[in-house]
Scaffold this motif. Structure first.
Motif, PDB file in Angstrom:
ATOM      1  N   GLY A 157       0.836  -1.205   0.000  1.00  0.00           N
ATOM      2  CA  GLY A 157       0.000   0.000   0.000  1.00  0.00           C
ATOM      3  C   GLY A 157       0.862   1.243   0.000  1.00  0.00           C
ATOM      4  N   SER A 158       0.627   2.131   0.959  1.00  0.00           N
ATOM      5  CA  SER A 158       1.398   3.369   1.072  1.00  0.00           C
ATOM      6  C   SER A 158       2.587   3.212   2.012  1.00  0.00           C
ATOM      7  N   TYR A 159       2.872   1.991   2.454  1.00  0.00           N
ATOM      8  CA  TYR A 159       3.956   1.729   3.396  1.00  0.00           C
ATOM      9  C   TYR A 159       4.943   0.730   2.800  1.00  0.00           C
ATOM     10  N   ILE A 215       6.494   0.340   7.802  1.00  0.00           N
ATOM     11  CA  ILE A 215       7.089   1.636   8.123  1.00  0.00           C
ATOM     12  C   ILE A 215       6.699   2.647   7.046  1.00  0.00           C
ATOM     13  N   PRO A 216       6.575   3.929   7.403  1.00  0.00           N
ATOM     14  CA  PRO A 216       6.181   4.958   6.427  1.00  0.00           C
ATOM     15  C   PRO A 216       7.373   5.471   5.625  1.00  0.00           C
ATOM     16  N   ARG A 217       7.965   4.586   4.848  1.00  0.00           N
ATOM     17  CA  ARG A 217       9.108   4.939   4.007  1.00  0.00           C
ATOM     18  C   ARG A 217       8.890   4.374   2.605  1.00  0.00           C
ATOM     19  N   LEU A 224      10.527   2.891  -1.066  1.00  0.00           N
ATOM     20  CA  LEU A 224      11.715   2.151  -1.461  1.00  0.00           C
ATOM     21  C   LEU A 224      12.791   3.086  -1.991  1.00  0.00           C
ATOM     22  N   GLN A 225      12.378   4.184  -2.638  1.00  0.00           N
ATOM     23  CA  GLN A 225      13.360   5.148  -3.144  1.00  0.00           C
ATOM     24  C   GLN A 225      14.176   5.714  -1.997  1.00  0.00           C
ATOM     25  N   HIS A 226      13.516   6.049  -0.878  1.00  0.00           N
ATOM     26  CA  HIS A 226      14.235   6.567   0.286  1.00  0.00           C
ATOM     27  C   HIS A 226      15.170   5.498   0.848  1.00  0.00           C
ATOM     28  N   LEU A 227      14.674   4.271   0.966  1.00  0.00           N
ATOM     29  CA  LEU A 227      15.488   3.206   1.541  1.00  0.00           C
ATOM     30  C   LEU A 227      16.724   2.926   0.691  1.00  0.00           C
ATOM     31  N   GLU A 228      16.585   3.011  -0.628  1.00  0.00           N
ATOM     32  CA  GLU A 228      17.737   2.772  -1.504  1.00  0.00           C
ATOM     33  C   GLU A 228      18.880   3.736  -1.209  1.00  0.00           C
ATOM     34  N   THR A 229      18.548   4.973  -0.838  1.00  0.00           N
ATOM     35  CA  THR A 229      19.588   5.964  -0.548  1.00  0.00           C
ATOM     36  C   THR A 229      20.286   5.685   0.775  1.00  0.00           C
ATOM     37  N   ARG A 230      19.688   4.888   1.649  1.00  0.00           N
ATOM     38  CA  ARG A 230      20.234   4.628   2.978  1.00  0.00           C
ATOM     39  C   ARG A 230      20.899   3.259   3.102  1.00  0.00           C
TER      40      ARG A 230
END
Length: 242
Positions: free
Chosen positions: A161-163, A175-177, A179-185
Motif C-alpha cells: 500500500g502506502s507503506y 514503516i512509512p518509508r 523504497l526510493q528513500h530506503l535505496e539511498t540509505r
C-alpha cells in the motif's frame, strides 16, 4: 500562483475549486483524477502548486511524487490524518484534512506564496550521507510495537500500500518509508532493488533460477520467492559476475 487539483472525487475537486475562488491570486489551471492523468497535466501545465489527494485508484499521491523527476510544491488534501508525518517527510508545504476549512487553506497558500517568492539563498553543500552497513541497527516502530533490528537480519523490504513492509525473523512490521528513500540509505553491496516493489538482502539468497523472458527468480532463505524484473535481472548478472 497556478494550481493543479488532483483527486479522484469529482465533488472534492469541485469543493476545492469553489474555496480557491476566494483567493484572487490563485488560478486553477487543471484537474486530474489519478496519477497517470496528473503526470500528463503536470508536464503540460507546469503548475506552481499541487493540491494532492493520497488515496486514488492506481498509484497513491506518494507514489505519484516518487515517480516525478521534479515536482511542484505540494499541499496534501486528504480524508486521513495518519499520513501527516510522511507528507512532511516528502517536503509538503501543508497537510489539509477534508473537509478543507477556508482558514486552513489560507494558511497553506501563505506558505506557498512565501516559498514561491523567496529568493534562492546559496547553501553550502550537504555532507554526503554514508549508507548504513549490514551491521548497523535501526529502530522500527509499527503501532505499539517497537524493534531494534540489525540490517543483516532483514531479508526483504516490500511495498505494501502506502507503506513498506520489513521481513525479519517472524516479524512483518510496516514503516512509512518509500523504497526510493530506503535505496539511498542501504548499502548497495548488500541490498538489491529486485523490482519496483521489492529490495532484497543478497546475504539471504538461497537459490536463483532462470525465469520468463530472460528474468530471474530468487528464493530467500526462510522467506518468499522474488521475481526480478527484466532490467534488474541484467543488472543483477553484471553485479555478481566476475
Amino acid at each position: 500562483m497556478t494550481a493543479l487539483v488532483i483527486d479522484d472525487s469529482r465533488l472534492a475537486r469541485a469543493e476545492l475549486r469553489h474555496l480557491l475562488q476566494a483567493f484572487v491570486d490563485v488560478e486553477v489551471v487543471g484537474e486530474a483524477r489519478h496519477a497517470d492523468e496528473a503526470r500528463t497535466q503536470i508536464q503540460a501545465l507546469q503548475p506552481d502548486v499541487l493540491f494532492l489527494d493520497i488515496h486514488m485508484p492506481g498509484q497513491s499521491g506518494f507514489e505519484l511524487l516518487a515517480s516525478l523527476e521534479a515536482a511542484p510544491h505540494v499541499i496534501f488534501t486528504t480524508a486521513y490524518d495518519e499520513y501527516a508525518l510522511r507528507a512532511f517527510e516528502a517536503n509538503a508545504l501543508d497537510y489539509l484534512v477534508k473537509p478543507v476549512m477556508e482558514a486552513r487553506l489560507a494558511t497553506a497558500l501563505e506558505k506557498a506564496r512565501a516559498r514561491l517568492v523567496a529568493p534562492a539563498a546559496p547553501t553550502a553543500p550537504e555532507p554526503a550521507v554514508l549508507p548504513l552497513t549490514a551491521q548497523d541497527q535501526v529502530f522500527v516502530k509499527d503501532g505499539e510495537r517497537c524493534w531494534f533490528v540489525r540490517l543483516a537480519d532483514v531479508k526483504l523490504f516490500e511495498i505494501n500500500g502506502s507503506y513498506t513492509q520489513i521481513y525479519f525473523e517472524n516479524h512483518r512490521p510496516l514503516i512509512p518509508r518509500t523504497l526510493q528513500h530506503l535505496e539511498t540509505r542501504l548499502d548497495p553491496k548488500v541490498f538489491f532493488r529486485a523490482n519496483r516493489q521489492q529490495i532484497i538482502n543478497l546475504k539471504w539468497v538461497e537459490s536463483i533460477e532462470p525465469w520468463f523472458s530472460n528474468t530471474l527468480k530468487i528464493k530467500l532463505r526462510e522467506g518468499p520467492e522474488v521475481e526480478v524484473s527484466r532490467k534488474q535481472s541484467v543488472q543483477f548478472r553484471e553485479l555478481l559476475s566476475l
